[in-house]
Design an enzyme around this catalytic site. Structure first.
Site, mmCIF file in Angstrom:
data_model
loop_
_atom_site.group_PDB
_atom_site.id
_atom_site.type_symbol
_atom_site.label_atom_id
_atom_site.label_comp_id
_atom_site.label_asym_id
_atom_site.label_seq_id
_atom_site.Cartn_x
_atom_site.Cartn_y
_atom_site.Cartn_z
ATOM 1 N N LYS A 22 0.832 -1.209 0.000
ATOM 2 C CA LYS A 22 0.000 0.000 0.000
ATOM 3 C C LYS A 22 0.870 1.265 0.000
ATOM 4 O O LYS A 22 0.671 2.163 -0.805
ATOM 5 C CB LYS A 22 -0.892 0.005 1.253
ATOM 6 C CG LYS A 22 -1.532 1.346 1.550
ATOM 7 C CD LYS A 22 -2.505 1.286 2.703
ATOM 8 C CE LYS A 22 -1.936 1.656 4.046
ATOM 9 N NZ LYS A 22 -1.570 3.060 4.218
ATOM 10 N N ASN A 23 1.836 1.287 0.900
ATOM 11 C CA ASN A 23 2.606 2.524 1.057
ATOM 12 C C ASN A 23 3.573 2.781 -0.093
ATOM 13 O O ASN A 23 4.076 3.886 -0.239
ATOM 14 C CB ASN A 23 3.350 2.527 2.397
ATOM 15 C CG ASN A 23 2.388 2.674 3.562
ATOM 16 O OD1 ASN A 23 1.190 2.876 3.367
ATOM 17 N ND2 ASN A 23 2.901 2.562 4.776
ATOM 18 N N CYS A 116 -5.834 7.511 9.130
ATOM 19 C CA CYS A 116 -6.073 6.836 10.404
ATOM 20 C C CYS A 116 -6.008 7.815 11.564
ATOM 21 O O CYS A 116 -5.214 8.750 11.545
ATOM 22 C CB CYS A 116 -5.007 5.764 10.606
ATOM 23 S SG CYS A 116 -5.345 4.298 9.666
ATOM 24 N N ARG A 121 -1.331 14.648 12.964
ATOM 25 C CA ARG A 121 -0.671 14.401 11.685
ATOM 26 C C ARG A 121 -0.609 15.708 10.903
ATOM 27 O O ARG A 121 -1.323 15.900 9.924
ATOM 28 C CB ARG A 121 -1.409 13.307 10.898
ATOM 29 C CG ARG A 121 -1.398 11.985 11.644
ATOM 30 C CD ARG A 121 -1.918 10.851 10.826
ATOM 31 N NE ARG A 121 -0.884 10.270 9.997
ATOM 32 C CZ ARG A 121 -1.021 9.109 9.365
ATOM 33 N NH1 ARG A 121 -2.135 8.432 9.459
ATOM 34 N NH2 ARG A 121 -0.049 8.628 8.618
ATOM 35 N N ASP A 305 3.905 0.865 12.355
ATOM 36 C CA ASP A 305 2.730 0.177 11.811
ATOM 37 C C ASP A 305 2.569 -1.241 12.373
ATOM 38 O O ASP A 305 1.520 -1.857 12.204
ATOM 39 C CB ASP A 305 2.813 0.107 10.275
ATOM 40 C CG ASP A 305 2.507 1.457 9.636
ATOM 41 O OD1 ASP A 305 2.081 2.364 10.356
ATOM 42 O OD2 ASP A 305 2.697 1.587 8.418
ATOM 43 N N ILE A 327 6.605 7.540 17.096
ATOM 44 C CA ILE A 327 6.267 8.219 15.830
ATOM 45 C C ILE A 327 4.895 8.899 15.883
ATOM 46 O O ILE A 327 4.772 10.078 15.576
ATOM 47 C CB ILE A 327 6.311 7.231 14.632
ATOM 48 C CG1 ILE A 327 7.610 6.411 14.626
ATOM 49 C CG2 ILE A 327 6.122 7.976 13.302
ATOM 50 C CD1 ILE A 327 8.866 7.153 14.276
ATOM 51 N N ARG A 397 -8.786 -0.872 4.399
ATOM 52 C CA ARG A 397 -7.981 0.197 3.798
ATOM 53 C C ARG A 397 -6.606 -0.315 3.388
ATOM 54 O O ARG A 397 -6.000 0.209 2.451
ATOM 55 C CB ARG A 397 -7.781 1.334 4.801
ATOM 56 C CG ARG A 397 -9.045 2.104 5.095
ATOM 57 C CD ARG A 397 -8.760 3.263 5.990
ATOM 58 N NE ARG A 397 -7.678 4.046 5.402
ATOM 59 C CZ ARG A 397 -7.150 5.116 5.940
ATOM 60 N NH1 ARG A 397 -7.598 5.548 7.084
ATOM 61 N NH2 ARG A 397 -6.176 5.753 5.338
HETATM 62 C C1 UD1 Z 1 3.822 6.990 6.400
HETATM 63 C C2 UD1 Z 1 3.034 5.719 6.199
HETATM 64 C C3 UD1 Z 1 2.504 5.198 7.512
HETATM 65 C C4 UD1 Z 1 3.645 5.029 8.503
HETATM 66 C C5 UD1 Z 1 4.457 6.320 8.598
HETATM 67 C C6 UD1 Z 1 5.692 6.173 9.472
HETATM 68 C C7 UD1 Z 1 2.110 5.964 3.977
HETATM 69 C C8 UD1 Z 1 0.905 6.087 3.136
HETATM 70 N N1 UD1 Z 1 1.932 5.987 5.297
HETATM 71 O O1 UD1 Z 1 2.942 7.978 6.926
HETATM 72 O O2 UD1 Z 1 1.894 3.944 7.281
HETATM 73 O O3 UD1 Z 1 3.107 4.746 9.774
HETATM 74 O O4 UD1 Z 1 4.881 6.725 7.298
HETATM 75 O O5 UD1 Z 1 6.480 5.125 9.009
HETATM 76 O O6 UD1 Z 1 3.201 5.759 3.489
HETATM 77 N N2 UD1 Z 1 5.027 15.003 10.771
HETATM 78 C C9 UD1 Z 1 4.994 16.360 11.102
HETATM 79 N N3 UD1 Z 1 4.831 17.263 10.092
HETATM 80 C C10 UD1 Z 1 4.722 16.899 8.786
HETATM 81 C C11 UD1 Z 1 4.775 15.528 8.464
HETATM 82 C C12 UD1 Z 1 4.926 14.590 9.477
HETATM 83 O O7 UD1 Z 1 5.093 16.733 12.249
HETATM 84 O O8 UD1 Z 1 4.595 17.779 7.914
HETATM 85 C C13 UD1 Z 1 5.192 14.011 11.866
HETATM 86 C C14 UD1 Z 1 3.946 13.116 11.998
HETATM 87 O O9 UD1 Z 1 2.958 13.736 12.787
HETATM 88 C C15 UD1 Z 1 4.522 11.888 12.652
HETATM 89 C C16 UD1 Z 1 5.928 11.797 12.038
HETATM 90 O O10 UD1 Z 1 6.210 13.092 11.526
HETATM 91 O O11 UD1 Z 1 4.636 12.099 14.032
HETATM 92 C C17 UD1 Z 1 6.051 10.742 10.968
HETATM 93 O O12 UD1 Z 1 5.177 11.032 9.914
HETATM 94 P P1 UD1 Z 1 5.480 10.628 8.397
HETATM 95 O O13 UD1 Z 1 6.794 9.939 8.304
HETATM 96 O O14 UD1 Z 1 5.259 11.829 7.566
HETATM 97 O O15 UD1 Z 1 4.355 9.567 8.121
HETATM 98 P P2 UD1 Z 1 3.348 9.519 6.909
HETATM 99 O O16 UD1 Z 1 4.038 9.832 5.652
HETATM 100 O O17 UD1 Z 1 2.118 10.257 7.268
#
Ligand code: UD1
Length: 417
Positions: A22-23, A116, A121, A305, A327, A397
């Site tokens: 998925k990711n 989720c 986020r 995850d 995370i 999902r």
């Molecule tokens: C992706 C994955 C998700 C996985 C996560 C961490 C997809 C579709 N989803 O989510 O399954 O759990 O990586 O491995 O690939 N953050 C900020 N500001 C931002 C962006 C992120 O503060 O602009 C924080 C988030 O709140 C979180 C951390 O950074 O605490 C990690 O987020 P991120 O690595 O961006 O995860 P996703 O890309 O949302």
């Protein structure tokens, strides 16, 4: 309402084929917007998040067709830069369309993405990084409007290796004028998958060090065919199922290299793991021993995850463990449902203290998000009596058919409509 029914107590045995990731699939689907032609994505998982991404693409004029396990994505024409709020708020990954739409149209209107419910986020890093490439954002009545008269390469140092922000910058930079250097990139395998796909379509992305990417902007991307790799989190979930319920399972197509930290943890707990080119075999006979500590970390650390499925394994293991979620701050919510089934998990902030082994007892539980929902199904596998997991839409999902897969491993599991 659809619910998953499980009668626990049967160890898992046999072989399961691991679906496409998925990711990896979602950002690559977004990347297709940059290709003025047809892209074929093979082994694209048939899950509701992929459906949602298809809908969003269709709303901006992209034609999408499923043919067996492949998606045919025709982005010859993109006639809108407005992303549909209805679908965007359903799925977090919609935010990565920002970079792709900006690359293609130099303009995008987006809304705060959904996904989720696992804690805060924000998308601040995405916005700030895209601004470095010349994008201006403003909050309008319609949503967040991003526009760039000209996308130009730049230097970006991500303050945290966010997976989504790294993907967004890559997508915006491949067609930008000039070169972009990104440091502090996420190391998750899905980033490499996105880069491989884009390079196969004519982009020029080079890894210049750990977490460092160098992107030379190109004029145009071309049509290509790409095979999505297997889903490491789905593989990890079924591995956790075998650790929790016991048994002997072969995870066909699982890539051991992407699961190293998880496999090491499982071995430390007493499981027998054999890795092969074609997959991973996991055997659990006797009782496992809980490790003293587990911390979720960015890749290659223990994946957030798989934290909820791990809670179930710990409930069946001997001893105490302190599990820390680093995370996502809301990701331990499933503990309450697991405790209702008899687990002993004490949550304080981002820490969960577990004590096992505990005899779980089946009851009605409610999935609140994707991985937590899958964990409840695993809990059902080791519970005495019947477990009913409601809100399976969250599980759908990310899992093509968790019921089919676990049944193929001998679990007594079905669907009640
Ligand atoms: C992706 C994955 C998700 C996985 C996560 C961490 C997809 C579709 N989803 O989510 O399954 O759990 O990586 O491995 O690939 N953050 C900020 N500001 C931002 C962006 C992120 O503060 O602009 C924080 C988030 O709140 C979180 C951390 O950074 O605490 C990690 O987020 P991120 O690595 O961006 O995860 P996703 O890309 O949302």
């Amino acid at each position: 309402m659809d619910c998953i029914q499980i009668r626990g107590g049967t160890p898992l045995k046999g072989e399961v084929l691991i679906q496409g990731s998925k990711n990896a699939a979602l950002p690559i689907m977004a990347a297709c917007v940059l290709v003025p032609g047809i892209t074929v994505l093979k082994n694209c998982p048939d899950i509701s998040d992929v459906d949602c991404m298809c809908r969003i693409l269709q709303c901006v004029g992209v034609k999408v067709k499923r043919q067996d396990d492949a998606l045919l994505i025709d982005a010859s024409k993109v006639d809108s830069w407005r992303l549909p709020e209805e679908y965007e708020t359903r799925m977090r990954s919609s935010v990565i369309l920002a970079g792709a739409m900006l690359g293609r149209c130099r303009k995008v209107c987006l809304h705060h993405p959904g996904g989720c419910v696992i804690g805060d986020r924000p998308i601040d890093m995405h916005i700030r990084a895209l601004e470095r490439l010349g994008v201006c954002f403003e909050q309008t009545q319609e949503g967040i409007l991003g526009s760039a008269a000209r996308l130009a390469g730049g230097r970006i140092d991500l303050p945290f290796p966010s997976v989504g922000a790294t993907e967004n910058v890559i997508l915006a930079a491949v067609l930008a004028k000039g070169c972009t250097r990104i440091t502090g990139c996420a190391l998750e395998p899905e980033i490499a998958a996105l880069c491989n796909f884009l390079n196969g379509a004519g982009a020029r992305i080079k890894e210049t060090g750990r977490g460092c990417l160098f992107i030379e902007g190109v004029e145009r991307l071309r049509e290509s065919c790409y095979r999505v790799e297997s889903d490491r989190i789905v593989a990890g979930t079924y591995l956790m199922g075998a650790l929790a319920a016991g048994g002997d399972v072969f995870l066909r197509n699982a890539q051991a290299g992407q699961l190293e930290c998880v496999l090491q943890t499982a071995r430390r707990m007493g499981a027998v793991i054999r890795t092969e080119k074609s997959g991973v075999r996991v055997v659990r006979g006797g009782r496992l021993t809980a490790p003293e500590r587990i911390r979720t970390e960015v890749y290659p650390g223990f994946p957030t995850d798989l934290q909820s499925p791990m809670l179930v394994v710990l409930s069946q293991s001997q001893g105490e463990c302190l599990l820390t979620e680093t995370i996502f701050n809301g990701r331990l919510a499933v503990a309450e449902q697991l405790n209702r089934m008899g687990a002993r998990i004490v949550v304080e902030g981002c820490n969960a203290r577990t004590k096992g082994p505990r005899q779980l007892t089946g009851c009605c539980v409610h999935a609140g998000e994707l991985r937590g929902g899958a964990a409840l199904v695993l809990a059902g596998l080791c519970a005495q009596g019947n477990t009913e997991v409601y809100h399976r839409c969250f599980i759908d999902r990310g899992y093509e058919d968790i019921v089919r897969d676990l049944r193929s491993l001998g679990a007594d599991i079905g669907v009640k409509t």
